[in-house]
Design a protein around this motif. Structure first.
Motif, mmCIF file in Angstrom:
data_model
loop_
_atom_site.group_PDB
_atom_site.id
_atom_site.type_symbol
_atom_site.label_atom_id
_atom_site.label_comp_id
_atom_site.label_asym_id
_atom_site.label_seq_id
_atom_site.Cartn_x
_atom_site.Cartn_y
_atom_site.Cartn_z
ATOM 1 N N ILE A 163 68.451 65.696 16.010
ATOM 2 C CA ILE A 163 69.674 65.023 15.552
ATOM 3 C C ILE A 163 70.573 66.013 14.824
ATOM 4 C CG2 ILE A 163 70.561 63.180 14.064
ATOM 5 C CD1 ILE A 163 67.729 61.798 14.753
ATOM 6 N N SER A 164 69.978 66.776 13.922
ATOM 7 C CA SER A 164 70.716 67.833 13.236
ATOM 8 C C SER A 164 71.228 68.865 14.242
ATOM 9 C CB SER A 164 69.801 68.486 12.203
ATOM 10 O OG SER A 164 70.434 69.532 11.528
ATOM 11 N N GLY A 165 70.413 69.178 15.241
ATOM 12 C CA GLY A 165 70.820 70.141 16.261
ATOM 13 C C GLY A 165 71.994 69.648 17.087
ATOM 14 N N ALA A 166 71.986 68.351 17.409
ATOM 15 C CA ALA A 166 73.111 67.782 18.158
ATOM 16 C C ALA A 166 74.395 67.873 17.349
ATOM 17 C CB ALA A 166 72.808 66.329 18.518
ATOM 18 N N ALA A 167 74.284 67.633 16.037
ATOM 19 C CA ALA A 167 75.461 67.752 15.169
ATOM 20 C C ALA A 167 75.946 69.195 15.118
ATOM 21 C CB ALA A 167 75.119 67.255 13.767
ATOM 22 N N ALA A 168 75.004 70.144 15.050
ATOM 23 C CA ALA A 168 75.384 71.560 15.053
ATOM 24 C C ALA A 168 76.110 71.911 16.343
ATOM 25 C CB ALA A 168 74.142 72.435 14.887
#
Length: 352
Positions: free
Chosen positions: A265-270
């Protein structure tokens, strides 16, 4: 600071600070690049902070908490009431990441950016955009204006962390249904089929997974998010937590505060942040490989190589917090280690 202003503030890493940090590593009495990726990460952090004397003492994990209307489609093992319960436990210091963060010497900062009810807790930053998103299967998750405002909450939170004196920040999230929104966002960003990026989340049967894939596929067909416009994607099939995390990465790059990527999820935001500003790619610090199927595709798209491979899939920033320990150990050597001159040892030289 507005999204538009933030994008204008993002500049390349400080190359002079990075060169000084590399010189410091190479002067220590050890084999050149002996700590491998840990040396590279501290060099990158020097570039982010703009100094080779960067400090990593004050650490925190910011957990963006929000609900997702798509939960009513039965794509999660638990109901959205769990989001509020965990948000309150984040404030009380009893959730999973709280125990891990204490061991790492880090503070936990929960942000209510869209929980479906009011939550209690003195430590919660109250930045609610709405009481959860709409059901993306039936209508767009949010308006474009709400998406921008949620991104700006993330930007403001990054600046707040800097003002509070934090030296490095782990990013986390809490929101039942957010692996579904993440799958939809990644599918749209990478123009990938839903079945390639959709996983079981916190636990689904095969039938549940098939339904989740169908929900993502049909939502993308209905709303046709623009692959080249991350704000459009986030507004149609994303979540407030994803928007907030996107803003965290943008704000961290703008104000010179290192942000650690957690899981999928954090990676998708990044990835959303990089699509808004390519320079953000230089600022990304990955922590761990994620068990979700979209994780590998995100890592490839961002060209990042996480240090930790522990088959983690918990969320809350738990994977990112795990990176604090190795970074602290590397920083201790960086600051306190003997140089070749101190040890009266002939310095190593590169052989290639």
């Amino acid at each position: 600071m507005t999204l538009e202003q933030t994008l204008k503030q993002i500049a390349p890493l400080d190359s002079e600070a990075m060169a000084r940090a590399k010189y410091r590593w190479d002067s220590l009495s050890k084999p050149l690049h002996g700590l491998g990726d840990l040396e590279d990460l501290l060099i990158r952090i020097a570039g982010i902070r703009g100094t080779a004397r960067m400090n990593l003492r004050r650490k925190c994990v910011v957990v963006m908490c929000s609900d997702n209307g798509v939960v009513e489609e039965g794509i999660s093992q638990t109901g959205q009431e769990v989001t509020a319960i965990i948000t309150e436990s984040l404030s009380a210091g009893t959730s999973t990441v709280c125990h891990m963060a204490r061991a790492a010497g880090a503070d936990v900062i929960p942000v209510d950016i869209g929980v479906s009810r009011e939550v209690k807790g003195d430590r919660i930053l109250r930045r609610k955009i709405a009481y959860g998103t709409k059901n993306l299967y039936k209508e767009p998750a949010m308006t474009r204006e709400q998406a921008v405002r949620a991104i700006e909450v993330g930007i403001e939170t990054a600046y707040w962390c800097k003002q509070q004196g934090y030296d490095i920040v782990a990013t986390g999230e809490m929101g039942i249904g957010n692996t579904t929104t993440t799958a939809a966002v990644v599918a749209a960003l990478l123009h990938a089929p839903a079945e390639l990026v959709t996983g079981r989340g916190s636990g689904l049967t095969t039938a549940g997974l098939e339904k989740k894939i169908r929900v993502v596929t049909e939502a993308l067909e209905k709303w046709q998010p623009d692959q080249h416009d991350p704000v459009d994607i986030l507004s149609k099939v994303g979540g407030f937590d994803l928007c907030g995390l996107t803003g965290m990465f943008l704000g961290g790059a703008a104000c010179g505060l290192p942000m650690l990527i957690d899981g999928v999820i954090s990676g998708a935001a990044a990835l959303c942040a990089v699509r808004m500003c390519e320079t953000v790619r230089e600022y990304l610090i990955p922590s761990h490989h994620t068990a979700e199927p979209a994780g590998v595709l995100i890592e490839q798209a961002l060209d990042v190589h996480p240090l930790i491979d522990a088959h983690m899939a918990l969320g809350e920033g738990t994977g990112a917090v795990c990176l604090f320990g190795p970074l602290d150990m590397a920083a201790s050597l960086y600051y306190n280690g003997n140089t070749f001159d101190d040890s009266n040892i002939e310095a190593y030289v590169p052989l290639v």
